[in-house]
Scaffold this motif. Structure first.
Motif, PDB file in Angstrom:
ATOM      1  N   SER A 153       1.355  -1.273  -0.026  1.00 17.54           N
ATOM      2  CA  SER A 153      -0.054   0.025   0.293  1.00 17.54           C
ATOM      3  C   SER A 153       0.829   1.015  -0.479  1.00 17.54           C
ATOM      4  O   SER A 153       0.437   1.600  -0.532  1.00 17.54           O
ATOM      5  N   ALA A 154       1.572   1.111   0.857  1.00 21.99           N
ATOM      6  CA  ALA A 154       2.457   2.231   0.991  1.00 21.99           C
ATOM      7  C   ALA A 154       3.307   2.670  -0.701  1.00 21.99           C
ATOM      8  O   ALA A 154       3.157   3.715  -1.210  1.00 21.99           O
ATOM      9  N   LEU A 155       3.649   1.529  -0.906  1.00 19.16           N
ATOM     10  CA  LEU A 155       4.700   1.867  -2.565  1.00 19.16           C
ATOM     11  C   LEU A 155       3.506   2.561  -3.514  1.00 19.16           C
ATOM     12  O   LEU A 155       3.768   3.068  -4.720  1.00 19.16           O
ATOM     13  N   THR A 156       2.975   2.074  -2.654  1.00 20.16           N
ATOM     14  CA  THR A 156       2.014   2.052  -4.356  1.00 20.16           C
ATOM     15  C   THR A 156       1.514   3.278  -4.712  1.00 20.16           C
ATOM     16  O   THR A 156       0.805   4.242  -5.821  1.00 20.16           O
TER      17      THR A 156
ATOM     18  N   ALA B   8      -5.450  -3.890   9.156  1.00 19.72           N
ATOM     19  CA  ALA B   8      -4.285  -3.207  10.150  1.00 19.72           C
ATOM     20  C   ALA B   8      -3.284  -2.547   9.544  1.00 19.72           C
ATOM     21  O   ALA B   8      -3.080  -1.806   9.867  1.00 19.72           O
ATOM     22  N   PHE B   9      -2.469  -3.816   8.730  1.00 14.73           N
ATOM     23  CA  PHE B   9      -0.860  -3.457   8.357  1.00 14.73           C
ATOM     24  C   PHE B   9      -1.619  -2.451   6.406  1.00 14.73           C
ATOM     25  O   PHE B   9      -0.592  -1.558   6.664  1.00 14.73           O
ATOM     26  N   PHE B  10      -3.527  -2.787   6.347  1.00 15.01           N
ATOM     27  CA  PHE B  10      -2.630  -1.676   4.976  1.00 15.01           C
ATOM     28  C   PHE B  10      -2.978  -0.323   5.560  1.00 15.01           C
ATOM     29  O   PHE B  10      -1.866   0.726   5.025  1.00 15.01           O
ATOM     30  N   SER B  11      -3.445  -0.236   6.909  1.00 12.80           N
ATOM     31  CA  SER B  11      -3.818   0.931   7.264  1.00 12.80           C
ATOM     32  C   SER B  11      -2.184   1.804   7.489  1.00 12.80           C
ATOM     33  O   SER B  11      -2.569   2.719   7.369  1.00 12.80           O
ATOM     34  N   ILE B  12      -1.690   0.962   7.683  1.00 10.76           N
ATOM     35  CA  ILE B  12      -0.442   1.610   8.274  1.00 10.76           C
ATOM     36  C   ILE B  12       1.334   2.020   6.868  1.00 10.76           C
ATOM     37  O   ILE B  12       1.559   3.297   7.313  1.00 10.76           O
ATOM     38  N   GLY B  13      -0.079   0.815   5.962  1.00 10.01           N
ATOM     39  CA  GLY B  13       0.945   1.390   4.509  1.00 10.01           C
ATOM     40  C   GLY B  13       0.143   2.664   4.225  1.00 10.01           C
ATOM     41  O   GLY B  13       1.041   3.773   3.045  1.00 10.01           O
ATOM     42  N   MET B  14      -0.770   2.988   4.357  1.00 17.91           N
ATOM     43  CA  MET B  14      -1.775   4.227   3.617  1.00 17.91           C
ATOM     44  C   MET B  14      -0.912   5.451   4.041  1.00 17.91           C
ATOM     45  O   MET B  14      -1.096   6.303   4.005  1.00 17.91           O
ATOM     46  N   LEU B  15      -0.884   5.093   5.716  1.00 18.95           N
ATOM     47  CA  LEU B  15      -0.190   6.160   6.433  1.00 18.95           C
ATOM     48  C   LEU B  15       0.979   6.413   6.164  1.00 18.95           C
ATOM     49  O   LEU B  15       1.306   7.751   5.786  1.00 18.95           O
ATOM     50  N   VAL B  16       1.612   6.073   6.265  1.00 20.06           N
ATOM     51  CA  VAL B  16       3.614   5.995   5.342  1.00 20.06           C
ATOM     52  C   VAL B  16       2.855   6.494   4.058  1.00 20.06           C
ATOM     53  O   VAL B  16       3.992   7.474   4.037  1.00 20.06           O
ATOM     54  N   GLY B  17       2.566   5.910   3.333  1.00 20.23           N
ATOM     55  CA  GLY B  17       2.298   7.010   2.062  1.00 20.23           C
ATOM     56  C   GLY B  17       1.724   7.855   2.161  1.00 20.23           C
ATOM     57  O   GLY B  17       2.429   8.908   0.845  1.00 20.23           O
ATOM     58  N   ALA B  18       1.142   8.566   2.561  1.00 21.00           N
ATOM     59  CA  ALA B  18       0.765   9.823   2.872  1.00 21.00           C
ATOM     60  C   ALA B  18       1.901  10.739   3.443  1.00 21.00           C
ATOM     61  O   ALA B  18       2.175  12.076   2.759  1.00 21.00           O
ATOM     62  N   PHE B  19       2.540  10.446   3.974  1.00 17.62           N
ATOM     63  CA  PHE B  19       3.857  11.248   4.220  1.00 17.62           C
ATOM     64  C   PHE B  19       4.776  11.183   3.844  1.00 17.62           C
ATOM     65  O   PHE B  19       5.442  11.891   3.781  1.00 17.62           O
ATOM     66  N   CYS B  20       5.489  10.004   3.307  1.00 12.77           N
ATOM     67  CA  CYS B  20       6.333  10.047   1.893  1.00 12.77           C
ATOM     68  C   CYS B  20       6.578  10.389   0.829  1.00 12.77           C
ATOM     69  O   CYS B  20       5.488  10.362   0.298  1.00 12.77           O
TER      70      CYS B  20
ATOM     71  N   GLU C  42      12.067   4.919  -1.951  1.00 14.41           N
ATOM     72  CA  GLU C  42      13.047   5.346  -0.833  1.00 14.41           C
ATOM     73  C   GLU C  42      12.393   5.487   0.499  1.00 14.41           C
ATOM     74  O   GLU C  42      13.240   4.508   1.382  1.00 14.41           O
ATOM     75  N   ALA C  43      12.035   6.413   0.640  1.00 17.63           N
ATOM     76  CA  ALA C  43      11.819   6.731   1.889  1.00 17.63           C
ATOM     77  C   ALA C  43      10.667   5.720   2.122  1.00 17.63           C
ATOM     78  O   ALA C  43      10.895   5.555   3.657  1.00 17.63           O
ATOM     79  N   ALA C  44       9.737   5.940   1.994  1.00 12.96           N
ATOM     80  CA  ALA C  44       8.405   4.862   1.724  1.00 12.96           C
ATOM     81  C   ALA C  44       8.787   3.467   2.288  1.00 12.96           C
ATOM     82  O   ALA C  44       8.959   2.940   3.252  1.00 12.96           O
TER      83      ALA C  44
END
Length: 366
Positions: free
Chosen positions: A190-193, A265-277, A281-283
């Motif tokens: 989710s984050a990298l996408t 739950a893990f998907f929501s973490i990835g979305m939060l990471v993706g929102a900030f990065c 590489e940062a994600a």
């Protein structure tokens, strides 16, 4: 029915069909992207599966392993140690040589007996085996003291495990490593996408297109849930092989809906990471910073009892801790749906809170 109501219903039906078609198209495109991305595919399936295979082979014969202990001289205590199934004695010429081998790490401890004096020397650097050897030697010495008095023991101990005698270490390894694998796939996916689509202006085009945000989000969620199911099937199939000996007990299938909740739950973490990065590489770095410590503090690689009490308390905020506990209850301990009440409550609450936070800080473009 009036004439104007017919076009409205037709437009509503057309909108529903268009939304459904968009959902399928997006989900299919995301799944194809997942399959074609060899690096993502590797870190989702072969990489965590490799840990399962390695740990399963290492600990597969754990029940039959014996600790090698050096012995100098002989006597009743050493004779009693020879009858123990927990240690394998290694005769050594003298105490100096034995101590040198302990310091070098060749053996964890040595025992010597001179008349009524029994000496035990061990390496504190290997605390687990040192504690085990101390317990064994202390027990043998106590039994020898009782036998020397000529009196029958006043108390007897009947010890045994509550689980099936055929229980293998894979029973505890599989749920933990599977939880870690699912977290990698969901968080990184989710984050990298999100970061990649924002960087390439895909999110901007989707926002301007006649596609609702819930359709975009829902299609990515479906792909993550599908990948989690695939991981469950592959991991369980490998662990069930005779070389590892996994045995599913009780209502083991309850682990599947729990695993899907954990994925959300893990998907929501990835979305939060993706929102900030702003970059992949940062994600990737942020995702690693979250998933790896969470795995170590949640019992994915070793029992949670091995960490300090205050860290055990901290681990209760992690979704992986509750996912591990829930899957162990239904897959290993043979418990039913009632054991999943707390894990389900925590996973759902975590998903809602982090998901709302991710939605609040989400950006369609830089």
């Amino acid at each position: 029915m009036t004439v104007t109501e017919t076009p409205k219903r037709e437009r509503a039906a057309s909108g529903t069909a268009s939304s459904s078609s968009s959902f399928r198209a997006l989900a299919t495109a995301m799944f194809k992207g997942f399959v074609r991305d060899k690096a993502t595919l590797f870190f989702t399936l072969p990489f965590p599966l490799m840990f399962l295979v390695i740990f399963g082979l290492i600990f597969g014969d754990q029940g039959a392993s014996r600790i090698e202990v050096g012995v100098v001289g002989d006597g009743p205590v050493i004779a009693a140690l020879e009858r123990s199934e927990a240690v394998e004695l290694k005769p050594i010429e003298n105490a100096a040589t034995a101590e040198e081998q302990v310091r070098a790490g060749d053996i964890p401890a040595y025992v010597t007996q001179d008349g009524g004096n029994v000496t035990l020397r061990f390496a504190a650097s290997d605390r687990t085996r040192a504690s085990t050897v101390q317990g064994i030697v202390s027990g043998v010495v106590n039994q020898a003291n009782i036998a020397a008095t000529g009196q029958a023991p006043r108390f007897t101990l009947d010890a045994g495990q509550v689980e099936d005698e055929s229980l293998q270490p894979i029973q505890y390894l599989a749920p933990g490593i599977l939880s870690w694998a699912v977290s990698i796939a969901a968080v990184f996916g989710s984050a990298l996408t999100v970061v990649n689509w924002r960087k390439k202006q895909v999110l901007r085009r989707l926002r301007l297109a006649p596609v609702r945000p819930v359709t975009v989000l829902g299609s990515r969620v479906v792909v993550s849930l599908g990948v989690a199911l695939l991981q469950f099937v592959v991991f369980v199939a490998v662990a069930l092989l005779p070389a590892f000996g996994l045995r599913l007990s009780g209502q083991w299938w309850l682990a599947i809906p729990l695993l899907l909740l954990g994925t959300l739950a893990f998907f929501s973490i990835g979305m939060l990471v993706g929102a900030f990065c702003k970059t992949e590489e940062a994600a990737s770095g942020a995702a690693n910073l979250i998933t790896l410590p969470m795995a170590f503090l949640s019992g994915a690689f070793f029992p949670i009892d091995a960490i300090p009490a205050w860290l055990q308390t901290v681990s209760n905020i992690f979704p992986m801790r509750h996912l591990n506990d829930g899957m162990l209850d239904v897959m290993v301990r043979g418990q039913g749906a009632e054991a999943l009440a707390l894990p389900v409550l925590v996973l759902v609450g975590f998903t809602v809170v982090v998901g709302l936070l991710a939605a609040k800080v989400f950006r369609w473009e830089d």
